[in-house]
Write a protein that holds these residues in place. Structure first.
Motif, short mmCIF file in Angstrom:
data_model
loop_
_atom_site.label_atom_id
_atom_site.label_comp_id
_atom_site.label_asym_id
_atom_site.label_seq_id
_atom_site.Cartn_x
_atom_site.Cartn_y
_atom_site.Cartn_z
N ARG A 27 -6.85 53.41 56.66
CA ARG A 27 -6.01 54.48 56.09
C ARG A 27 -6.67 55.84 56.33
O ARG A 27 -6.00 56.81 56.70
CB ARG A 27 -5.80 54.25 54.60
CG ARG A 27 -5.12 55.43 53.91
CD ARG A 27 -4.69 55.09 52.51
NE ARG A 27 -3.44 54.37 52.57
CZ ARG A 27 -2.69 54.07 51.51
NH1 ARG A 27 -3.08 54.43 50.31
NH2 ARG A 27 -1.56 53.43 51.64
N ALA A 28 -7.98 55.91 56.13
CA ALA A 28 -8.70 57.17 56.36
C ALA A 28 -8.64 57.60 57.82
O ALA A 28 -8.70 58.80 58.13
CB ALA A 28 -10.16 57.03 55.91
N LEU A 29 -8.51 56.62 58.73
CA LEU A 29 -8.42 56.91 60.16
C LEU A 29 -6.98 57.14 60.62
O LEU A 29 -6.72 57.33 61.81
CB LEU A 29 -9.01 55.75 60.98
CG LEU A 29 -10.51 55.51 60.83
CD1 LEU A 29 -10.90 54.21 61.53
CD2 LEU A 29 -11.31 56.69 61.39
N ASP A 30 -6.03 57.11 59.68
CA ASP A 30 -4.60 57.27 59.96
C ASP A 30 -4.09 56.19 60.93
O ASP A 30 -3.30 56.46 61.83
CB ASP A 30 -4.29 58.66 60.52
CG ASP A 30 -2.79 58.96 60.50
OD1 ASP A 30 -2.11 58.47 59.58
OD2 ASP A 30 -2.31 59.65 61.42
N VAL A 31 -4.58 54.98 60.72
CA VAL A 31 -4.07 53.82 61.46
C VAL A 31 -3.10 53.08 60.57
O VAL A 31 -3.43 52.76 59.42
CB VAL A 31 -5.22 52.88 61.89
CG1 VAL A 31 -4.68 51.63 62.58
CG2 VAL A 31 -6.19 53.61 62.81
N GLU A 32 -1.92 52.83 61.07
CA GLU A 32 -0.88 52.14 60.30
C GLU A 32 -1.26 50.67 60.13
O GLU A 32 -1.56 49.99 61.10
CB GLU A 32 0.45 52.25 61.06
CG GLU A 32 1.64 51.66 60.34
CD GLU A 32 2.90 51.88 61.15
OE1 GLU A 32 3.24 53.06 61.43
OE2 GLU A 32 3.55 50.88 61.53
N THR A 33 -1.24 50.19 58.89
CA THR A 33 -1.66 48.82 58.62
C THR A 33 -0.50 47.96 58.15
O THR A 33 0.35 48.41 57.37
CB THR A 33 -2.79 48.79 57.56
OG1 THR A 33 -2.39 49.54 56.41
CG2 THR A 33 -4.08 49.34 58.14
N HIS A 34 -0.50 46.71 58.64
CA HIS A 34 0.51 45.72 58.28
C HIS A 34 -0.23 44.53 57.70
O HIS A 34 -1.00 43.87 58.40
CB HIS A 34 1.34 45.35 59.51
CG HIS A 34 2.19 46.50 59.98
ND1 HIS A 34 3.55 46.53 59.78
CD2 HIS A 34 1.85 47.67 60.58
CE1 HIS A 34 4.02 47.67 60.26
NE2 HIS A 34 3.01 48.38 60.75
N LEU A 35 -0.03 44.28 56.42
CA LEU A 35 -0.87 43.36 55.66
C LEU A 35 -0.17 42.03 55.36
O LEU A 35 1.00 42.02 54.96
CB LEU A 35 -1.27 44.02 54.33
CG LEU A 35 -2.04 43.15 53.33
CD1 LEU A 35 -3.42 42.80 53.86
CD2 LEU A 35 -2.14 43.89 51.99
#
Length: 198
Positions: A27-35
């Motif tokens: 999140r801090a790296l602005d990478v979209e995460t799909h959990l």
């Protein structure tokens, strides 16, 4: 893709903190995460960290139920940088190694492998049986990366958090994502460089 995307799976092995910290860092790296969190993963999150699944889902951009095999990340046409399974249980490893996709977590991993994207498994078990080792070799032969969360004591960690951060940082290195979490090795001083005692 407008944003970089990574799938994060959390299975039921010990070490749920690795998955949580990966989500925070991405999140801090602005990478979209799909959990995707397995049922056993939800139990481990609560036992080890006192966190509900809802708390962890709030750290991700998108989340899916473990049985939602129609989710976006179940298809190879859904473009991602790859997937991290942190932690990865031996059951999850076995399903990935044998191509069995009984859940969205293992289906997503299978998709990542077939699309030749990066799959990193933070496998958690010790000692290891021949079956465990055989499954690790199978995943490696398919292009996956088996990365047990082994602490790096050369960094002189001052806390468990330091050890977790270093491992997460090294995992994200594998996706060419640079964080401030890794204490980079710069070499040891040789005897010729050591200062003489006064």
């Amino acid at each position: 893709m407008d944003r970089r995307r990574i799938i994060v799976g959390i299975s039921g092995a010990s070490g749920a903190v690795y998955g949580v910290r990966a989500l925070e860092t991405l999140r801090a790296l602005d990478v979209e995460t799909h959990l995707v969190v397995s049922k056993a993963g939800a139990l481990t999150l609560e036992h080890e960290l006192g966190m509900k699944v809802a708390d962890v889902r709030a750290l991700a951009d998108r989340h899916y139920a473990i049985g939602d095999v129609g989710a976006a990340c179940s298809s190879g046409s859904f473009r991602t940088l790859g997937m991290i399974v942190a932690p990865c249980s031996m059951k999850t490893l076995a399903e990935i190694a044998t191509g069995v996709s009984s859940t969205l977590l293992t289906r997503s991993a299978d998709v990542v492998l077939k699309e030749r994207r990066r799959l990193v498994l933070l496998v958690r078990e010790t000692p290891l049986t021949r079956v465990h080792l055989t499954n690790m070799l199978a995943v490696t032969d398919m292009g996956g990366i088996v990365a047990p969360p082994v602490p790096a004591f050369y960094t002189h960690p001052a806390s468990i958090g330091d050890m977790v951060d270093h491992t997460v940082g090294r995992v994200l290195d594998l996706f060419d994502l640079d964080t401030s979490l890794v204490k980079r090795w710069s070499g040891m001083r040789t005897s010729g460089q050591q200062e003489e005692p006064e």
